[in-house]
Write an enzyme that holds these catalytic residues in place. Structure first.
Site, short mmCIF file in Angstrom:
data_model
loop_
_atom_site.label_atom_id
_atom_site.label_comp_id
_atom_site.label_asym_id
_atom_site.label_seq_id
_atom_site.Cartn_x
_atom_site.Cartn_y
_atom_site.Cartn_z
N ASN A 1 43.53 29.92 -11.92
CA ASN A 1 42.26 29.93 -13.23
C ASN A 1 42.89 28.74 -14.14
O ASN A 1 41.87 28.63 -15.21
CB ASN A 1 42.39 31.29 -13.66
N HIS B 1 66.75 13.83 -35.26
CA HIS B 1 66.27 13.66 -34.00
C HIS B 1 67.43 14.08 -31.94
O HIS B 1 67.64 13.22 -32.19
CB HIS B 1 64.91 13.06 -33.27
N HIS B 2 67.59 15.58 -31.62
CA HIS B 2 68.87 15.09 -30.62
C HIS B 2 67.59 15.71 -29.29
O HIS B 2 66.96 16.85 -29.79
CB HIS B 2 69.20 16.35 -31.74
N GLU B 3 67.08 14.80 -28.76
CA GLU B 3 66.92 15.15 -27.75
C GLU B 3 67.80 15.47 -26.69
O GLU B 3 68.18 14.32 -26.47
CB GLU B 3 65.84 14.13 -26.70
N HIS C 1 62.60 22.12 -30.04
CA HIS C 1 60.82 21.96 -29.78
C HIS C 1 61.54 22.80 -28.11
O HIS C 1 62.72 21.99 -27.55
CB HIS C 1 60.96 20.83 -28.95
N GLU D 1 58.90 24.59 -31.96
CA GLU D 1 57.98 24.64 -31.09
C GLU D 1 57.44 26.38 -29.99
O GLU D 1 57.01 26.67 -30.93
CB GLU D 1 57.94 23.31 -30.10
N GLU E 1 50.57 18.12 -29.14
CA GLU E 1 50.50 17.43 -28.71
C GLU E 1 50.13 16.47 -26.82
O GLU E 1 50.18 15.48 -26.33
CB GLU E 1 52.60 16.47 -27.88
#
Ligand code: NOJ
Ligand code: CA
Length: 719
Positions: free
Chosen positions: A204, A411-413, A492, A511, A517
Site C-alpha cells: 500500500n 551540525h553533527h552528521e 535528526h 525530527e 526534506e
C-alpha cells in the site's frame, strides 16, 4: 481527662483490630493466586482493573463502561528464564492520588495539570519481589514495571516483555513499520490492527518486503480508532536505559510489546542491578481534537534535578544553509565548485537572518568527512567534528554572527558512526561553546536495518538497531554531555520522543518522521502533512522544517546544471506552509526556504517572522483525523493568538468559532489564506492577506476557505 484516656484506649483497641484484620486479609490474599483491584480516573470516567488470575497478571480498561483495552497480560521474562508474569501473588497494594500544577520551561502550555490516581501492586513470585504501578488520568492510563535489587535475582537482563494491548479486530490504526530500514521516516498507512505487517505496508505505501530482518510491528505512538468511537494512542514515556517498544499484531485485535533486541538477537535490555521500565501508556480521547490536548507524556516524566540550571535553554527560530542542498539541489555539502558552507555565502545568510530577527543559522557541510558519496549506508569516511573545510572560517563566521545578533547553529552528521562521534563529542562541544554556539543539529543517517556498527577492541563488529538500548543510551549520553556545555540538541534520525524534554530541556526538538526534506528530494504526497498531528506529533515537538515558499520549479537536476526538474514539487500552498508554524509545535522552528524565495513574498514572510515558538495555551478548533486540523495558540509573551489550519487534498470551508478570544475585546485579525483558485498542484503559490478588526462576542465566527492541499494562518492582535 478520664474521657480522653478512654478515647485513647478505644482508639488503640480499634487500631489493633484493624491491624489484625489487614494482616489476615493480606495473608489470605497471598495464599490465593486470584485477586482483583480497580481504580478510577479523577473524573470517574476511566476505570482500570488489575487482576491476578491463576497466578497470571492481567489488566483491562474501560471508559464510560465501554471497553478500551480488553483483558491483557502483563509480564517480563529475565535472562535466567525467570517469568514475572505467572505464578505471581499479591503481597500488598497501595492506592493514592496526586494533583499538582507545574510550570514547564517552555512548551505548548505555560501551566500543566498533573492529576491522577495510582495503584501500586507489590507482587512476588517465589522469593522474587517486584512492583507494577498504574496511574489513571482523565486522559489515559499508564503503568510501569519495577524490579528492585535483591539477592534472589542473579541476572537483570530482560529477554522478553510480553505486555499486551488487546483491542478488537475492527479497530483501525494509523501506523508506520518498525524494524525497517529508514527508522521513523515513512508515510503512514491506515489499516485494521491485524494487518500491521511489512507485506501490507509494501502493498500500500512503499516496498519494504526485502527488509527481512526483524518482525512485523508498528512504531509508537500508535494511533487507533476503536469501533466504539474512542480514539487512543499507545506509546511509552521516560525511555531511559531500556530498549524501545514496538507493537506486534498477534491476531484478533491483539498487540504485544516487542522490544528491539541487542545485536545478539536475544537480549532485549541489559541491566546490572534493577529494572525500571519506561511507562507504557494509553491516551484515551472521545474525539480527535481531544487527542491533541493531552499532556500525559510530560506528566509521566520528571522535573529536572533541582541542582541543574537550564535557564540557558531558549526556544527560537532559525534559518539554514540547507535547502539549497537538500531541496533546490544547487549546492553540495561536500567540497566542490558548489560547496555551500563557504564564508561568503554564510555571511550573506547571516545578514539576512539578522535583518529579519532570526536567532540562529544552521550551516551544514562545514566539516571534514563530507564527500560525494557520504550517504546513506553507514559506511564511508568518518566525519571530523572539529576540523573545518578550508572555505569555512568558524572563528570569523561565529564572530560575524554574534556581532549581528545571530548565532551559528552547529551540525553533527554522524552517519550513524556512533563510536566515531562519541570519541570526538566532548572536544567538539567544547569547540562550539568557545565559538558562542549554543545549539546543535545532530543526524544519524544510516538507511540500513540493524546497521549501527560497534567495534570491539579485538576488531570484531556487532551491529545494533537504531532503536535498541545501545542507541537509547547514546542519545542520552549526548544530551547529558551537551548540558555540561550549555548546548541544546535537535536530533535528526533520533530516537522517538518519550517526554524527556521535561527533565532534559536541552533536548529541544527532533525530527523522527518523514519531514519536509522528502518534498525536496522525493515527495511526501499531499496527504502526509495532515497525518502527522494525529500520530508522530502526539509524542512531542518536531523539526519538520516548514516554510517553503517556492513550491514548484525550485529543484535543479544537479548542482550547476541550470536545468530545473519540473517534476519536483512541494505538495502544499504558501498559506498552508504558514499554518504549519502553528499546527506543528516545535520550540526551535525553522524558516526552511532560501532568502531569495522569501523575498518574492515579503508579506507572507512577515508571518514567519512574527509567529512565536513558546506558548501559553492551545485550543483545537476543529479536526478530523488525517483529514484536517485547526489549532489556536496563545503567545506566552503577549495577549495575541495565532491560528493555523491545514487540510489534505480536499478543499474545505470552515466557520471558526472565535469564542476562545477575550469576549468584549477587540482584535485585529491578519489572515493569510488560499484563494479560490489556489491548488497544491496546479497553483500553489497564490494567497491573499486580509485584515479585519473584530469586537469579540460569544457568537463571533471567522469563515475561511482552504484550497485542496492548502491551509491558512491568522495573527490575532489584541488591541
Ligand atoms: C538528514 C537530515 O534529516 C537532513 O536534515 C540533513 O540535512 C541530512 N541528513 C544531512 O545531514
Ligand atoms: Ca531525516
Amino acid at each position: 481527662m478520664i474521657i480522653d484516656s478512654f478515647k485513647l484506649f478505644k482508639y488503640q483497641i480499634m487500631r489493633f483490630f484493624r491491624y489484625i484484620f489487614l494482616t489476615l486479609f493480606l495473608f489470605l490474599l497471598s495464599c490465593s493466586n486470584n485477586t482483583k483491584q480497580s481504580i478510577d480516573s479523577p473524573d470517574g470516567k476511566i476505570k482500570l482493573v488489575f487482576e491476578i488470575v491463576d497466578g497470571e497478571l492481567k489488566y483491562d480498561i474501560k471508559k464510560n463502561s465501554q471497553q478500551i483495552i480488553n483483558p491483557s497480560s502483563l509480564g517480563l521474562i529475565l535472562q535466567d528464564n525467570l517469568n514475572l508474569g505467572n505464578e505471581v501473588q499479591l503481597k500488598n497494594f497501595e492506592v493514592d492520588e496526586f494533583n499538582e500544577t507545574w510550570t514547564p520551561l517552555y512548551g505548548e502550555f505555560s501551566k500543566i495539570k498533573n492529576h491522577y490516581k495510582s495503584l501500586t501492586l507489590e507482587l512476588n513470585k517465589g522469593d522474587v519481589d517486584f512492583k507494577i504501578t498504574f496511574r489513571v488520568y482523565n486522559d489515559g492510563v499508564a503503568f510501569k514495571y519495577y524490579v528492585p535489587k535483591q539477592k534472589s535475582i542473579k541476572n537483570y537482563n530482560i529477554i522478553d516483555e510480553f505486555t499486551e494491548f488487546n483491542l478488537s479486530s475492527d479497530d483501525t490504526a494509523w501506523w508506520i513499520p518498525a524494524f525497517s530500514y529508514r527508522r521513523y521516516e515513512f508515510l503512514y498507512v491506515e489499516s485494521k490492527i491485524d494487518k500491521i505487517s511489512k507485506k501490507y505496508f509494501s502493498e500500500n505505501i512503499e516496498d519494504i518486503s526485502y527488509d527481512s530482518l526483524g518482525i512485523d510491528a508498528a512504531h509508537t505512538p500508535l494511533t487507533i480508532k476503536k469501533n466504539n468511537g474512542y480514539l487512543i494512542s499507545i506509546h511509552e514515556a521516560n525511555l531511559i536505559d531500556y530498549s524501545s517498544m514496538t507493537l506486534a499484531p498477534r491476531g484478533n485485535g491483539s498487540l504485544e510489546v516487542e522490544l528491539y533486541p541487542w545485536s545478539d538477537g536475544i537480549t532485549k535490555v541489559k541491566l546490572d542491578s534493577q529494572i525500571v521500565s519506561p511507562w507504557r501508556y494509553i491516551q484515551i480521547a472521545d474525539n480527535s481534537s481531544e487527542l491533541l490536548m493531552s499532556n500525559i507524556i510530560l506528566n509521566l516524566n520528571d522535573d529536572p534535578d533541582p541542582d541543574e540550571d537550564y535557564s540557558w535553554v531558549k526556544p527560537g527560530k532559525y534559518m539554514g544553509v540547507w535547502w539549497e542542498m537538500i531541496g533546490t539541489n544547487e549546492s553540495t555539502w561536500f567540497q566542490s565548485k558548489y560547496h555551500a558552507a563557504n564564508n561568503m555565502k554564510v555571511k550573506s545568510y547571516l545578514d539576512f537572518a539578522s535583518k529579519h530577527n532570526f536567532d540562529g543559522l544552521l550551516v551544514e557541510g562545514w566539516n571534514k568527512g563530507w564527500y560525494s558519496e557520504w550517504c546513506c549506508l553507514g559506511e564511508g569516511i568518518p566525519f571530523s567534528f572539529t576540523e573545518t573545510f578550508d572555505d569555512f572560517d568558524i572563528d570569523l563566521l561565529s564572530k560575524y554572527a554574534l556581532k549581528k545578533g545571530v548565532r551559528l547553529i552547529g551540525h553533527h552528521e554522524t552517519g550513524g558512526q556512533i563510536q566515531n562521534y562519541e570519541n570526538q563529542m566532548e572536544e567538539a562541544f567544547e569547540m562550539y561553546k568557545k565559538y558562542g554556539i549554543n545549539n546543535i543539529k545532530t543526524g544519524y543517517v544510516n538507511d540500513v536495518s540493524k546497521n549501527i556498527k560497534v567495534y570491539a577492541e579485538d576488531g570484531t563488529i556487532s551491529k545494533e538497531w537504531h532503536h535498541g538500548q545501545y542507541m537509547i543510551n547514546h542519545f542520552q549520553k549526548v544530551i547529558d554531555i551537551a548540558a555540561k556545555y550549555n548546548l541544546m540538541i535537535k536530533t535528526h534520525e533520533p530516537i522517538k520522543d518519550t517526554g524527556l524534554r521535561r527533565k532534559y530541556p536541552n533536548f529541544i526538538s527532533r525530527e523522527g518522521a518523514k519531514g519536509q526534506e522528502f518534498n525536496g528530494f522525493s515527495s511526501n504526497g499531499v496527504n502526509h502533512a495532515t497525518d502527522l498531528p494525529f500520530t508522530r506529533l502526539l509524542s512531542g515537538p518536531m523539526d519538520y522544517t516548514p516554510g517553503i515558499f517556492q513550491l514548484n520549479n525550485f529543484r535543479y537536476t544537479e548542482p550547476g546544471s541550470g536545468v530545473i526538474d519540473k517534476n519536483a514539487i512541494v505538495p502544499s500552498t504558501i498559506a498552508k506552509e504558514l499554518g504549519l508554524y502553528v499546527v506543528y509545535y516545535s520550540p526551535m522552528q525553522m524558516a526552511a526556504d532560501l532568502p531569495k524565495h522569501y523575498m518574492k513574498h515579503p508579506e507572507a514572510f512577515e508571518f514567519i517572522k512574527k509567529v512565536p515558538v513558546d506558548w501559553d495555551n492551545k485550543v483545537v478548533l476543529n479536526s478530523s483525523i488525517s483529514e484536517y486540523v485547526t489549532i489556536a495558540r496563545k503567545d506566552k509573551n503577549s495577549e495575541n493568538w495565532y491560528i493555523g489550519g491545514i487540510t489534505d487534498e480536499m478543499e474545505r470551508n470552515f466557520d471558526l468559532n472565535l469564542d476562545f478570544l477575550d469576549i468584549g475585546e477587540t482584535y485585529d485579525l491578519l489572515i493569510y489564506k488560499d484563494r479560490k483558485t489556489t491548488h497544491w498542484k496546479e497553483n500553489p503559490m497564490e494567497y491573499e492577506i486580509e485584515k479585519i478588526r473584530l469586537k469579540i462576542n460569544e457568537s463571533s465566527k471567522l469563515p475561511i476557505f482552504l484550497a485542496p492541499g492548502g491551509g491558512f494562518a491568522v495573527e490575532a492582535i489584541k488591541l
